[in-house]
Design an enzyme around this catalytic site. Structure first.
Site, mmCIF file in Angstrom:
data_model
loop_
_atom_site.group_PDB
_atom_site.id
_atom_site.type_symbol
_atom_site.label_atom_id
_atom_site.label_comp_id
_atom_site.label_asym_id
_atom_site.label_seq_id
_atom_site.Cartn_x
_atom_site.Cartn_y
_atom_site.Cartn_z
ATOM 1 N N GLU A 142 4.344 0.898 5.193
ATOM 2 C CA GLU A 142 4.292 -0.368 4.469
ATOM 3 C C GLU A 142 5.570 -1.175 4.666
ATOM 4 O O GLU A 142 5.530 -2.399 4.722
ATOM 5 C CB GLU A 142 4.071 -0.128 2.973
ATOM 6 C CG GLU A 142 2.700 0.429 2.652
ATOM 7 C CD GLU A 142 2.535 0.665 1.176
ATOM 8 O OE1 GLU A 142 1.867 -0.180 0.534
ATOM 9 O OE2 GLU A 142 3.058 1.665 0.665
ATOM 10 N N LYS A 168 -0.533 -7.404 -4.052
ATOM 11 C CA LYS A 168 -0.487 -6.927 -2.657
ATOM 12 C C LYS A 168 -1.893 -7.103 -2.107
ATOM 13 O O LYS A 168 -2.845 -6.491 -2.594
ATOM 14 C CB LYS A 168 -0.070 -5.458 -2.609
ATOM 15 C CG LYS A 168 0.068 -4.919 -1.192
ATOM 16 C CD LYS A 168 0.410 -3.438 -1.177
ATOM 17 C CE LYS A 168 1.859 -3.254 -1.557
ATOM 18 N NZ LYS A 168 2.329 -1.872 -1.262
#
Length: 119
Positions: free
Chosen positions: A22, A99
Site C-alpha cells: 500500500e 480509501k
C-alpha cells in the site's frame, strides 16, 4: 452564530496502509472536512481575514496526506490538529477519509474513517 465550511470529496493520491504494498502502490483517497466557527463578521465585511481560509485548510490536508502512515486514523488526527492550530477560532472539526481501493475482497466504494472534535 455558528457557520460551517465544508470541503467535499477532495481527491488525493497517497500512500497509506498497514501492508507494505500500500505504501508502494498507493491509491486515491476522498476527504471531507467540516469546520464550524463564528463567521458572522465576514458576512458583513467581505474580508478573508474575518473567515476561515479554506484554501489554507486544503494546503494542510495536502501536506499531511503526503506523509505515509499505516492508519487513516493517524492521518485524520494530524489533519485535525493542524487545522485547529492554524485556526484557533474553530469550534468543531469533522474529518472523513475514504480509501477508494482498499486491499480487500469485494466490490465497494471504499473504506472510511471519520473523526470529529468539539472545542
Amino acid at each position: 452564530m455558528t457557520s460551517k465550511i465544508i470541503i467535499e470529496d477532495l481527491k488525493i493520491y497517497a500512500y497509506h496502509g498497514a501492508l507494505p504494498e500500500e505504501t508502494l502502490i498507493g491509491t486515491f483517497y476522498l476527504l471531507n472536512v467540516e469546520v464550524q466557527a463564528d463567521l458572522w463578521k465576514a458576512v458583513g465585511t467581505d474580508d478573508l481575514n474575518d473567515t476561515i481560509n479554506y484554501a489554507a485548510i486544503n494546503d494542510i490536508i495536502h501536506q499531511e496526506m503526503k506523509i505515509p502512515s499505516k492508519l487513516m486514523e493517524h492521518v485524520a488526527g494530524r489533519i485535525l490538529k493542524n487545522i485547529k492550530l492554524a485556526f484557533p477560532q474553530i469550534s468543531f472539526i469533522k474529518i472523513k477519509i475514504t480509501k477508494t481501493n482498499p486491499p480487500m475482497t469485494g466490490e465497494m466504494h471504499g473504506v472510511s474513517v471519520e473523526i470529529e472534535n468539539q472545542f
